[in-house]
Motif scaffolding. Structure first.
Motif, PDB file in Angstrom:
ATOM      1  N   CYS A 454       0.831  -1.211   0.000  1.00 33.94           N
ATOM      2  CA  CYS A 454       0.000   0.000   0.000  1.00 33.94           C
ATOM      3  C   CYS A 454       0.863   1.257   0.000  1.00 33.94           C
ATOM      4  O   CYS A 454       0.581   2.216  -0.723  1.00 33.94           O
ATOM      5  CB  CYS A 454      -0.921   0.014   1.219  1.00 33.94           C
ATOM      6  N   GLU A 463      -4.765   8.295  -3.448  1.00 33.65           N
ATOM      7  CA  GLU A 463      -5.449   7.614  -2.339  1.00 33.65           C
ATOM      8  C   GLU A 463      -5.302   6.119  -2.524  1.00 33.65           C
ATOM      9  O   GLU A 463      -5.512   5.597  -3.624  1.00 33.65           O
ATOM     10  CB  GLU A 463      -6.934   7.982  -2.292  1.00 33.65           C
ATOM     11  N   MET A 465      -6.435   2.402  -0.633  1.00 33.34           N
ATOM     12  CA  MET A 465      -7.190   1.695   0.401  1.00 33.34           C
ATOM     13  C   MET A 465      -6.637   0.280   0.517  1.00 33.34           C
ATOM     14  O   MET A 465      -6.537  -0.440  -0.476  1.00 33.34           O
ATOM     15  CB  MET A 465      -8.674   1.649   0.056  1.00 33.34           C
ATOM     16  N   GLN A 478      -1.751  -0.090  10.323  1.00 35.37           N
ATOM     17  CA  GLN A 478      -2.170   1.220  10.807  1.00 35.37           C
ATOM     18  C   GLN A 478      -1.067   1.861  11.656  1.00 35.37           C
ATOM     19  O   GLN A 478      -0.846   3.077  11.588  1.00 35.37           O
ATOM     20  CB  GLN A 478      -3.458   1.087  11.622  1.00 35.37           C
ATOM     21  N   LYS A 481       1.364   3.381   9.433  1.00 36.29           N
ATOM     22  CA  LYS A 481       0.868   4.663   8.926  1.00 36.29           C
ATOM     23  C   LYS A 481       1.020   5.761   9.985  1.00 36.29           C
ATOM     24  O   LYS A 481       1.485   6.870   9.683  1.00 36.29           O
ATOM     25  CB  LYS A 481      -0.593   4.541   8.511  1.00 36.29           C
ATOM     26  N   ASP A 482       0.623   5.447  11.205  1.00 40.46           N
ATOM     27  CA  ASP A 482       0.608   6.465  12.252  1.00 40.46           C
ATOM     28  C   ASP A 482       2.017   6.883  12.683  1.00 40.46           C
ATOM     29  O   ASP A 482       2.287   8.069  12.896  1.00 40.46           O
ATOM     30  CB  ASP A 482      -0.165   5.955  13.470  1.00 40.46           C
ATOM     31  N   GLN A 511      -0.392   9.648   4.731  1.00 45.59           N
ATOM     32  CA  GLN A 511      -1.792  10.026   4.899  1.00 45.59           C
ATOM     33  C   GLN A 511      -2.630   9.674   3.677  1.00 45.59           C
ATOM     34  O   GLN A 511      -3.854   9.756   3.714  1.00 45.59           O
ATOM     35  CB  GLN A 511      -1.892  11.520   5.209  1.00 45.59           C
ATOM     36  N   ARG A 512      -1.986   9.285   2.601  1.00 47.13           N
ATOM     37  CA  ARG A 512      -2.736   8.858   1.411  1.00 47.13           C
ATOM     38  C   ARG A 512      -3.347   7.460   1.595  1.00 47.13           C
ATOM     39  O   ARG A 512      -4.210   7.061   0.824  1.00 47.13           O
ATOM     40  CB  ARG A 512      -1.812   8.822   0.193  1.00 47.13           C
ATOM     41  N   HIS A 514      -5.215   4.313   3.645  1.00 47.56           N
ATOM     42  CA  HIS A 514      -6.246   4.009   4.639  1.00 47.56           C
ATOM     43  C   HIS A 514      -6.391   2.494   4.736  1.00 47.56           C
ATOM     44  O   HIS A 514      -6.406   1.799   3.710  1.00 47.56           O
ATOM     45  CB  HIS A 514      -7.584   4.639   4.257  1.00 47.56           C
ATOM     46  N   ALA A 516      -8.445  -0.978   6.546  1.00 43.44           N
ATOM     47  CA  ALA A 516      -9.673  -1.460   7.187  1.00 43.44           C
ATOM     48  C   ALA A 516      -9.716  -2.980   7.105  1.00 43.44           C
ATOM     49  O   ALA A 516      -9.089  -3.593   6.233  1.00 43.44           O
ATOM     50  CB  ALA A 516     -10.915  -0.861   6.518  1.00 43.44           C
ATOM     51  N   HIS A 528     -17.241   0.729  -0.932  1.00 46.41           N
ATOM     52  CA  HIS A 528     -15.897   1.308  -0.977  1.00 46.41           C
ATOM     53  C   HIS A 528     -15.643   2.193  -2.194  1.00 46.41           C
ATOM     54  O   HIS A 528     -14.551   2.752  -2.312  1.00 46.41           O
ATOM     55  CB  HIS A 528     -14.854   0.182  -0.938  1.00 46.41           C
TER      56      HIS A 528
END
Length: 642
Positions: A454, A463, A465, A478, A481-482, A511-512, A514, A516, A528
């Motif tokens: 990703c 973006e 996902m 995640q 990412k953080d 930040q691009r 995400h 889940a 989605h």
């Protein structure tokens, strides 16, 4: 859902909730709800007033045979998606208990220390028992010190003296523990167990079996109120009416609780309550029939539960109405859940149950990976995560996604070219988009694992996902990412490890991206949106219906967009029924089918093949042990809409 019945789906779905809510109401404080007294009548009220033990619960012989499971698409009533399709099961002769196991029988198990004797419980059952610290069934109410074993029974609206002749309402763990205890006590030729789904159909009268109803419809003998399906032929007020030999069921809200197990007439084989009174737990994992199709109206009704962790329940209960009371109904719950459900004992040399790989807290399975890559879906179901839960497994895939070549293979022996597979697949997407002029607004990584591919996609797409079935993997992604980094331990040998730090390149705009948790079988554009490119890496062989999964890509990929599929072509019966394999099989005319042929057949109406390539892939397990695969990658472009 049967074609033509979509408009009534929502309305009919309301029949489901009366089956679910009352067992919760039964756990509320008394006085939180009130009853409708006339509805509470019938044999239930009589038993509550004078509880009595049922006669000896003998085992009766049941003739085996071919059992056809499945609801015809043409059947003129609502149905949940899992009911449709077909399967024929050859069932050997078996024995089944004459009655459902009663409170009186289960009380003996309780008095004999059944809840504190570990050997009667499965591993998962023992974990549930310890966690809940239970000593008796949930709806039993102690009437004095627990050691005296005096109990009353909590109904939906009231508490009554324990009716010993009523079926014991327990979960699947409790039911299996009872069978183990009873087997040790009785010493049968073959241990007692729960019925299987197929055996349950043979306990019914032939007139109320799916195969009989389907043949009646095909022969044009179907008539309104004369279908053979009790849910369509009788209202609750007509259930078990005197003189109706064909209607012997406590279903459709006929009464407000369970009834004595010998209150209604038996089948011709002498078995009572083969439908109604309480749901019957089975030995089967909830599973799709051959030809199963997901409806987009309720895509996640069944599919997330094809996980080896949900158990089939059959026959409906006193409060089941509509489709839930139908002869075709096959429902499902986790084995620790409480419903209006009980059980009937069975015994035979073999157990013709359908089981799936465990994908969560009740067990792990190495079948959760395809060619070493974590699967986004297995057997069509969601994976609550046990396979991926260990830190060692997570670290293995952190290294797979983020490890430098030298961290993975310190030698120049040729295998190093197979490292960095997730990033290489992402680069394949990016390079083809650039070459073909495909926009790079949105990309989907379906089966993203810990997110390495990703972040590579985010170097080109505005973006990205990332969706994966493993919550543990998504949490790690995640964190990447953080924080931009995450420490993990690379296994060397035995108990020796080296601590490493995975890091996202500082040039990447994290930040691009995400992340889940999602099941590949239930991802739709409605939920989605659509994408310029979809990466579907090493997931295909681990879903229950790969053809349907590929068919959904036409909605996910925008016209002119790209789909990149990679697979090790490692088809297994554990995850996909052979009838749904896209390759690795021989047709009836002798032709061999390869996976790419099957992919082409699924995609050819909406996509054109751009490129096929062989891609090496290496996963390091220890310093000297690796998993090396050559996966087949194919790049497809979505045709422009006409």
């Amino acid at each position: 859902l049967s074609p033509g019945l979509f408009p009534i789906a929502a309305a009919t779905g309301q029949h489901r909730h009366p089956s679910l809510a009352p067992h919760l109401a039964g756990q509320l404080a008394l006085g939180s709800s009130s009853s409708c007294r006339p509805w509470m009548g019938g044999p239930s009220a009589a038993a509550a007033a004078a509880p009595a033990a049922v006669a000896a619960n003998r085992m009766r012989k049941v003739a085996g045979g071919a059992v056809e499971i499945g609801k015809p698409w043409e059947w003129p009533s609502f149905g949940w998606d899992n009911e449709y399709g077909s399967r024929t099961v050859e069932v050997p002769d078996f024995e089944a208990s004459e009655f459902l196991v009663t409170n009186g029988e289960f009380l003996q198990f309780v008095k004999d220390g059944g809840y504190v004797t570990s050997r009667w419980w499965t591993e998962a059952g023992a974990q549930w028992r310890a966690f809940r610290n239970v000593l008796f069934p949930t709806f039993w109410v102690p009437d004095g010190p627990v050691g005296l074993h005096r109990y009353r029974l909590r109904l939906i609206f009231e508490v009554v003296d324990l009716p010993l002749s009523w079926p014991a309402v327990v979960n699947a763990h409790e039911a299996r523990a009872y069978c183990a205890w009873r087997s040790a006590r009785d010493g049968p030729a073959h241990p007692y167990r729960l019925l299987t789904e197929a055996e349950h159909h043979l306990t019914r009268d032939p007139s109320c079996r799916p195969a009989t109803l389907a043949k009646k419809l095909a022969a044009g003998e179907w008539e309104v109120r004369r279908t053979g399906d009790p849910a369509m032929d009788y209202a609750g007020s007509e259930m078990a009416a005197e003189g109706r030999a064909a209607n012997r069921y406590n279903l459709q809200l006929a009464w407000g609780s369970e009834s004595p197990v010998d209150a209604l007439p038996p089948t011709a084989d002498g078995l009572y309550d083969t439908m109604g009174n309480v749901w019957i737990w089975t030995e089967d994992d909830f599973n799709p029939l051959d030809g199963f199709r997901v409806t987009q109206l309720y895509a996640d009704f069944s599919v997330p539960c094809f996980d080896g962790l949900h158990t089939v329940i059959m026959g409906g209960s006193f409060i089941s109405t509509g489709d839930e009371a139908s002869a075709f109904s096959r429902f499902h719950f986790r084995p620790h859940f409480h419903q209006h459900a009980g059980f009937r004992m069975a015994s035979s040399p073999a157990c013709p149950a359908t089981t799936l790989p465990k994908r969560g807290t009740n067990g792990a399975s190495a079948a959760a990976t395809e060619g070493g890559q974590p699967s986004a879906s297995s057997a069509g179901g969601c994976s609550p995560d046990e396979f991926f839960a260990s830190e060692e497994r997570l670290s293995e895939y952190m290294l797979f996604h983020y490890g430098a070549r030298a961290d993975v293979v310190p030698w120049d022996l040729g295998a190093a070219a197979a490292t960095g597979f997730p990033s290489r697949m992402a680069r394949k997407v990016i390079d083809h988009c650039a070459r073909l002029g495909v926009p790079t607004a949105r990309a989907l990584d379906l089966g993203c694992a810990v997110g390495g591919s990703c972040f590579e996609l985010a170097t080109a797409f505005a973006e990205v996902m990332g969706l994966d079935l493993s919550r543990r993997f998504v949490e790690a992604a995640q964190e990447m990412k953080d924080r931009g980094q995450r420490s993990y331990k690379r296994k060397e040998e035995g108990a020796l490890h080296t601590e490493l730090v995975a890091a996202v390149d500082a040039a990447v705009d994290r930040q691009r991206v995400h992340f889940a948790v999602a099941d590949a079988c239930s991802v739709t554009a409605q939920d989605h949106g659509s994408f310029d490119a979809v990466l579907f890496a090493n997931v295909l062989c681990r879903v229950s219906d790969p053809g349907a999964c590929l068919a959904a890509m036409a909605g996910l990929v925008r016209p002119g967009g790209l789909l990149v599929v990679s697979t090790a072509c490692s088809w297994t019966e554990q995850c996909t029924h052979p009838s749904r394999w896209l390759g690795g099989k021989t047709l009836s005319d002798g032709r061999e089918v390869r996976t790419l042929d099957g992919i082409r057949e699924c995609l050819q109406d909406a996509f054109e093949l751009v490129e096929r390539s062989d891609e090496p892939m290496l996963i390091r397990e220890t310093a000297r042990e690796f998993r090396w695969s050559v996966v087949e990658a194919s790049v497809w472009r979505r045709r422009a809409e006409k």
